[in-house]
Scaffold this motif. Sequence first.
Motif, PDB file in Angstrom:
ATOM      1  N   ALA A  56       0.824  -1.215   0.000  1.00 25.46           N
ATOM      2  CA  ALA A  56       0.000   0.000   0.000  1.00 25.46           C
ATOM      3  C   ALA A  56       0.853   1.258   0.000  1.00 25.46           C
ATOM      4  N   PHE A  57       2.070   1.182   0.533  1.00 26.17           N
ATOM      5  CA  PHE A  57       2.934   2.355   0.568  1.00 26.17           C
ATOM      6  C   PHE A  57       3.268   2.843  -0.840  1.00 26.17           C
ATOM      7  N   ASP A  58       3.272   1.934  -1.819  1.00 23.93           N
ATOM      8  CA  ASP A  58       3.528   2.357  -3.199  1.00 23.93           C
ATOM      9  C   ASP A  58       2.457   3.330  -3.674  1.00 23.93           C
ATOM     10  N   PHE A  59       1.205   3.016  -3.361  1.00 24.82           N
ATOM     11  CA  PHE A  59       0.124   3.912  -3.790  1.00 24.82           C
ATOM     12  C   PHE A  59       0.096   5.172  -2.942  1.00 24.82           C
ATOM     13  N   VAL A  60       0.498   5.069  -1.680  1.00 27.53           N
ATOM     14  CA  VAL A  60       0.597   6.263  -0.832  1.00 27.53           C
ATOM     15  C   VAL A  60       1.601   7.236  -1.442  1.00 27.53           C
ATOM     16  N   ALA A  61       2.713   6.706  -1.975  1.00 23.90           N
ATOM     17  CA  ALA A  61       3.713   7.570  -2.611  1.00 23.90           C
ATOM     18  C   ALA A  61       3.123   8.278  -3.821  1.00 23.90           C
ATOM     19  N   ILE A  62       2.285   7.580  -4.583  1.00 23.59           N
ATOM     20  CA  ILE A  62       1.632   8.196  -5.744  1.00 23.59           C
ATOM     21  C   ILE A  62       0.676   9.296  -5.290  1.00 23.59           C
ATOM     22  N   LEU A 134       0.470 -17.978   1.159  1.00 26.32           N
ATOM     23  CA  LEU A 134      -0.885 -17.435   1.064  1.00 26.32           C
ATOM     24  C   LEU A 134      -0.940 -15.975   1.499  1.00 26.32           C
ATOM     25  N   ARG A 135       0.064 -15.512   2.228  1.00 25.24           N
ATOM     26  CA  ARG A 135       0.090 -14.121   2.675  1.00 25.24           C
ATOM     27  C   ARG A 135       0.129 -13.146   1.498  1.00 25.24           C
ATOM     28  N   ARG A 136       0.494 -13.638   0.326  1.00 26.10           N
ATOM     29  CA  ARG A 136       0.545 -12.777  -0.850  1.00 26.10           C
ATOM     30  C   ARG A 136      -0.833 -12.319  -1.284  1.00 26.10           C
ATOM     31  N   LEU A 137      -1.867 -12.857  -0.664  1.00 26.73           N
ATOM     32  CA  LEU A 137      -3.218 -12.352  -0.910  1.00 26.73           C
ATOM     33  C   LEU A 137      -3.333 -10.880  -0.528  1.00 26.73           C
ATOM     34  N   GLY A 138      -2.466 -10.424   0.393  1.00 31.37           N
ATOM     35  CA  GLY A 138      -2.485  -9.021   0.798  1.00 31.37           C
ATOM     36  C   GLY A 138      -2.231  -8.101  -0.375  1.00 31.37           C
ATOM     37  N   ARG A 139      -1.278  -8.460  -1.255  1.00 30.14           N
ATOM     38  CA  ARG A 139      -0.980  -7.644  -2.433  1.00 30.14           C
ATOM     39  C   ARG A 139      -2.174  -7.614  -3.390  1.00 30.14           C
ATOM     40  N   ILE A 140      -2.798  -8.781  -3.585  1.00 32.61           N
ATOM     41  CA  ILE A 140      -3.941  -8.862  -4.491  1.00 32.61           C
ATOM     42  C   ILE A 140      -5.105  -8.019  -3.968  1.00 32.61           C
ATOM     43  N   THR A 141      -5.359  -8.118  -2.653  1.00 33.16           N
ATOM     44  CA  THR A 141      -6.446  -7.351  -2.039  1.00 33.16           C
ATOM     45  C   THR A 141      -6.217  -5.856  -2.190  1.00 33.16           C
ATOM     46  N   GLN A 142      -4.988  -5.433  -1.959  1.00 28.55           N
ATOM     47  CA  GLN A 142      -4.670  -4.013  -2.065  1.00 28.55           C
ATOM     48  C   GLN A 142      -4.836  -3.523  -3.508  1.00 28.55           C
ATOM     49  N   GLY A 143      -4.397  -4.324  -4.462  1.00 27.73           N
ATOM     50  CA  GLY A 143      -4.547  -3.954  -5.861  1.00 27.73           C
ATOM     51  C   GLY A 143      -6.008  -3.856  -6.270  1.00 27.73           C
ATOM     52  N   LEU A 144      -6.833  -4.799  -5.803  1.00 24.27           N
ATOM     53  CA  LEU A 144      -8.257  -4.781  -6.136  1.00 24.27           C
ATOM     54  C   LEU A 144      -8.963  -3.573  -5.526  1.00 24.27           C
ATOM     55  N   LEU A 145      -8.559  -3.184  -4.321  1.00 25.15           N
ATOM     56  CA  LEU A 145      -9.172  -2.013  -3.685  1.00 25.15           C
ATOM     57  C   LEU A 145      -8.869  -0.738  -4.469  1.00 25.15           C
ATOM     58  N   VAL A 146      -7.614  -0.598  -4.909  1.00 23.72           N
ATOM     59  CA  VAL A 146      -7.250   0.578  -5.703  1.00 23.72           C
ATOM     60  C   VAL A 146      -7.968   0.547  -7.048  1.00 23.72           C
ATOM     61  N   LEU A 147      -8.068  -0.634  -7.638  1.00 20.43           N
ATOM     62  CA  LEU A 147      -8.780  -0.770  -8.915  1.00 20.43           C
ATOM     63  C   LEU A 147     -10.253  -0.414  -8.748  1.00 20.43           C
ATOM     64  N   GLY A 148     -10.851  -0.863  -7.646  1.00 21.53           N
ATOM     65  CA  GLY A 148     -12.244  -0.526  -7.375  1.00 21.53           C
ATOM     66  C   GLY A 148     -12.448   0.965  -7.199  1.00 21.53           C
ATOM     67  N   TYR A 149     -11.508   1.623  -6.505  1.00 18.30           N
ATOM     68  CA  TYR A 149     -11.576   3.078  -6.340  1.00 18.30           C
ATOM     69  C   TYR A 149     -11.526   3.768  -7.697  1.00 18.30           C
ATOM     70  N   ALA A 150     -10.628   3.305  -8.566  1.00 15.93           N
ATOM     71  CA  ALA A 150     -10.475   3.931  -9.881  1.00 15.93           C
ATOM     72  C   ALA A 150     -11.733   3.762 -10.721  1.00 15.93           C
TER      73      ALA A 150
END
Length: 285
Positions: A56-62, A134-150
């Motif tokens: 999520a910090f990547d998108f915070v930087a954006i 399975l912890r990599r689901l965190g990256r997928i969830t974060q990406g989907l949330l940003v995609l949903g916002y867009a």
Amino acid sequence: MEAVVVEHPAVVFAPRSRVVEGVRAYGLIVAMWLRSTMAYRASFVMTTFGNFAATAFDFVAIMLMFSHVEVLGGYTLPEVALLYGASGTAFGLADLVLGSMDRLGRRVRDGTLDTLLVRPVPVLAQVAADRFALRRLGRITQGLLVLGYALGTLDIEWTVLKVVMVPLMLLSGAAIFGAVFVTGAAFQFFAQDAAEVQSSFTYGGNTMLQYPPTVFAKDLVRGVTFVVPLAFVNWLPALYVLGREYPLGLPDWVAFLPPVVAGLCWVLAGLAWRVGLRSYRSTGS
């Protein structure tokens, strides 16, 4: 009198059965690691949240960049969020399924790959499923949330083709990233210590695709379009959804090629993997 050659069914269906066997083995190994993960559920929740927060910090930087500018390379924050969400989700899916491929170089160096070769299971399936996280689901969830916002913020003139394009973009993008993972792993048979090189195309490619193509030099855009086709992960299909022109002036129908590009990438990845595996000669010790 001509001789009639009858192929044995086992020969005809060998490639297909090999693929089925590999998928089945992958599923069994993944199930084993899932049981191991669920034995410590609190640890799983914390590591998944940590994975979510770190990405999520990547998108915070954006967002911080857009606090000082209104547009970046001619793109607004919701438009960049669409690129970010599509790339992050596609990469997250590939990373979940094939993210362990970057450990192959270590196995080649210390000779532990030999233990995989003697098992009656495809080596690719074993390497891909090893230490399934399975912890990599965190990256997928974060990406989907940003995609949903867009998608919820942008004023897009939706058509049937644009609606179909969104899931097609995510699945094809994941397949393209997956092929890059396998190709990078195949390269490690020769380089033996090329995890960073592989990461430059996977993690580095994901980071690059999170930004508009207009902020990069055209030579780089050409490279990720015609050489390493990462542009088909999100740039081309996402710009079609947004109704924007691609910097290289390609026709609109190119945006529908990600499934074809993904298929070609996997053919090349499969060939590279076979060449690399056949060249393996153990550690010699």
